[in-house]
Motif scaffolding. Structure first.
Motif, PDB file in Angstrom:
ATOM      1  N   LEU A   1       0.834  -1.193   0.000  1.00  0.00           N
ATOM      2  CA  LEU A   1       0.000   0.000   0.000  1.00  0.00           C
ATOM      3  C   LEU A   1       0.875   1.251   0.000  1.00  0.00           C
ATOM      4  CD1 LEU A   1      -2.532  -1.113   2.761  1.00  0.00           C
ATOM      5  CD2 LEU A   1      -2.885  -1.164   0.283  1.00  0.00           C
ATOM      6  N   PRO A   2       0.434   2.329  -0.649  1.00  0.00           N
ATOM      7  CA  PRO A   2       1.190   3.583  -0.581  1.00  0.00           C
ATOM      8  C   PRO A   2       1.383   4.006   0.869  1.00  0.00           C
ATOM      9  CG  PRO A   2      -0.533   3.736  -2.233  1.00  0.00           C
ATOM     10  CD  PRO A   2      -0.759   2.443  -1.484  1.00  0.00           C
ATOM     11  N   GLY A   3       2.587   4.385   1.211  1.00  0.00           N
ATOM     12  CA  GLY A   3       2.880   4.801   2.574  1.00  0.00           C
ATOM     13  C   GLY A   3       3.207   3.663   3.523  1.00  0.00           C
ATOM     14  N   GLU A   4       2.953   2.447   3.099  1.00  0.00           N
ATOM     15  CA  GLU A   4       3.283   1.285   3.929  1.00  0.00           C
ATOM     16  C   GLU A   4       4.777   0.998   3.819  1.00  0.00           C
ATOM     17  OE1 GLU A   4       1.208  -2.970   4.442  1.00  0.00           O
ATOM     18  OE2 GLU A   4       2.199  -2.704   2.519  1.00  0.00           O
ATOM     19  N   GLY A   5       5.368   0.510   4.884  1.00  0.00           N
ATOM     20  CA  GLY A   5       6.777   0.167   4.861  1.00  0.00           C
ATOM     21  C   GLY A   5       7.059  -1.035   3.983  1.00  0.00           C
ATOM     22  N   MET A   6       8.315  -1.199   3.644  1.00  0.00           N
ATOM     23  CA  MET A   6       8.751  -2.345   2.850  1.00  0.00           C
ATOM     24  C   MET A   6       8.763  -3.596   3.717  1.00  0.00           C
ATOM     25  SD  MET A   6       9.715  -1.213  -0.106  1.00  0.00           S
ATOM     26  CE  MET A   6      10.092   0.340  -0.846  1.00  0.00           C
TER      27      MET A   6
ATOM     28  N   LEU B   1       4.076  -3.089  -5.074  1.00  0.00           N
ATOM     29  CA  LEU B   1       5.343  -2.698  -5.662  1.00  0.00           C
ATOM     30  C   LEU B   1       6.387  -3.686  -5.155  1.00  0.00           C
ATOM     31  CD1 LEU B   1       5.283   1.160  -5.043  1.00  0.00           C
ATOM     32  CD2 LEU B   1       4.916  -0.024  -7.208  1.00  0.00           C
ATOM     33  N   TYR B   2       7.181  -4.225  -6.056  1.00  0.00           N
ATOM     34  CA  TYR B   2       8.244  -5.142  -5.683  1.00  0.00           C
ATOM     35  C   TYR B   2       9.573  -4.477  -5.999  1.00  0.00           C
ATOM     36  CZ  TYR B   2       4.709  -8.710  -5.081  1.00  0.00           C
ATOM     37  OH  TYR B   2       3.630  -9.421  -4.635  1.00  0.00           O
ATOM     38  N   PHE B   3      10.492  -4.521  -5.047  1.00  0.00           N
ATOM     39  CA  PHE B   3      11.779  -3.852  -5.187  1.00  0.00           C
ATOM     40  C   PHE B   3      12.900  -4.867  -5.018  1.00  0.00           C
ATOM     41  CE2 PHE B   3       8.832  -0.750  -3.565  1.00  0.00           C
ATOM     42  CZ  PHE B   3       9.176   0.442  -4.182  1.00  0.00           C
ATOM     43  N   CYS B   4      13.973  -4.674  -5.780  1.00  0.00           N
ATOM     44  CA  CYS B   4      15.189  -5.420  -5.472  1.00  0.00           C
ATOM     45  C   CYS B   4      16.196  -4.448  -4.895  1.00  0.00           C
ATOM     46  CB  CYS B   4      15.737  -6.154  -6.688  1.00  0.00           C
ATOM     47  SG  CYS B   4      16.741  -5.196  -7.798  1.00  0.00           S
ATOM     48  N   LEU B   5      17.021  -4.953  -4.042  1.00  0.00           N
ATOM     49  CA  LEU B   5      18.074  -4.182  -3.400  1.00  0.00           C
ATOM     50  C   LEU B   5      19.390  -4.853  -3.747  1.00  0.00           C
ATOM     51  CD1 LEU B   5      19.191  -2.192  -1.192  1.00  0.00           C
ATOM     52  CD2 LEU B   5      18.828  -4.049   0.412  1.00  0.00           C
TER      53      LEU B   5
END
Length: 116
Positions: A60-65, A108-112
Motif C-alpha cells: 500500500l502507498p505509505g506502507e513500509g517495505m 510494488l516489488y523492489f530489489c536491493l
C-alpha cells in the motif's frame, strides 16, 4: 467479462544518497496479470563489489517495505519459496517470481543490490 489482477512490479536500489540506482536495470517495469497467472521480474546491476540481491514488497502507498527473502532459502515470515521463488544465477542478477496470483499480490516489488 475479463477480471484481472493488477500487479505493478518496480525494481530499484534503495536510495543511498548517490547515483547508484541508475546502475540497476529492471525488466519489466510493470505488468498486468490475471488471477492464477505468474509474474516474473528480473533485476541486474553493474555495481562493482555488490554481489547480493534482496527482494522487498510494498503493498500500500505509505506502507513500509516487507522483506521477502534475505538469501535463498532464508524467507521472511509470510513468504515462502513455493509462492515467491527466487533465482540468482550470478553475483549481478536475480529473478523473483510470484506464482498463482491473487488480488492480495498487487504491490510494488523492489530489489536491493548490496555488498555482501
Amino acid at each position: 467479462m475479463l477480471i484481472a489482477c493488477c500487479l505493478l512490479l518496480c525494481v530499484d536500489v534503495f536510495p543511498t544518497g548517490s547515483s547508484l540506482s541508475d546502475q540497476v536495470d529492471q525488466n519489466p517495469a510493470d505488468m498486468y496479470k490475471k488471477p492464477g497467472e505468474k509474474a516474473q521480474v528480473n533485476c541486474s546491476h553493474n555495481i562493482p563489489s555488490y554481489n547480493t540481491i534482496l527482494w522487498y514488497r510494498q503493498q500500500l502507498p505509505g506502507e513500509g517495505m516487507k522483506q521477502i527473502v534475505f538469501t535463498i532459502p532464508d524467507y521472511e515470515p509470510g513468504f515462502n519459496e513455493e509462492k515467491f521463488p527466487v533465482t540468482k544465477p550470478d553475483a549481478v542478477s536475480g529473478t523473483l517470481t510470484v506464482k498463482d496470483l491473487v488480488a492480495e499480490d498487487k504491490a510494488l516489488y523492489f530489489c536491493l543490490s548490496a555488498p555482501q
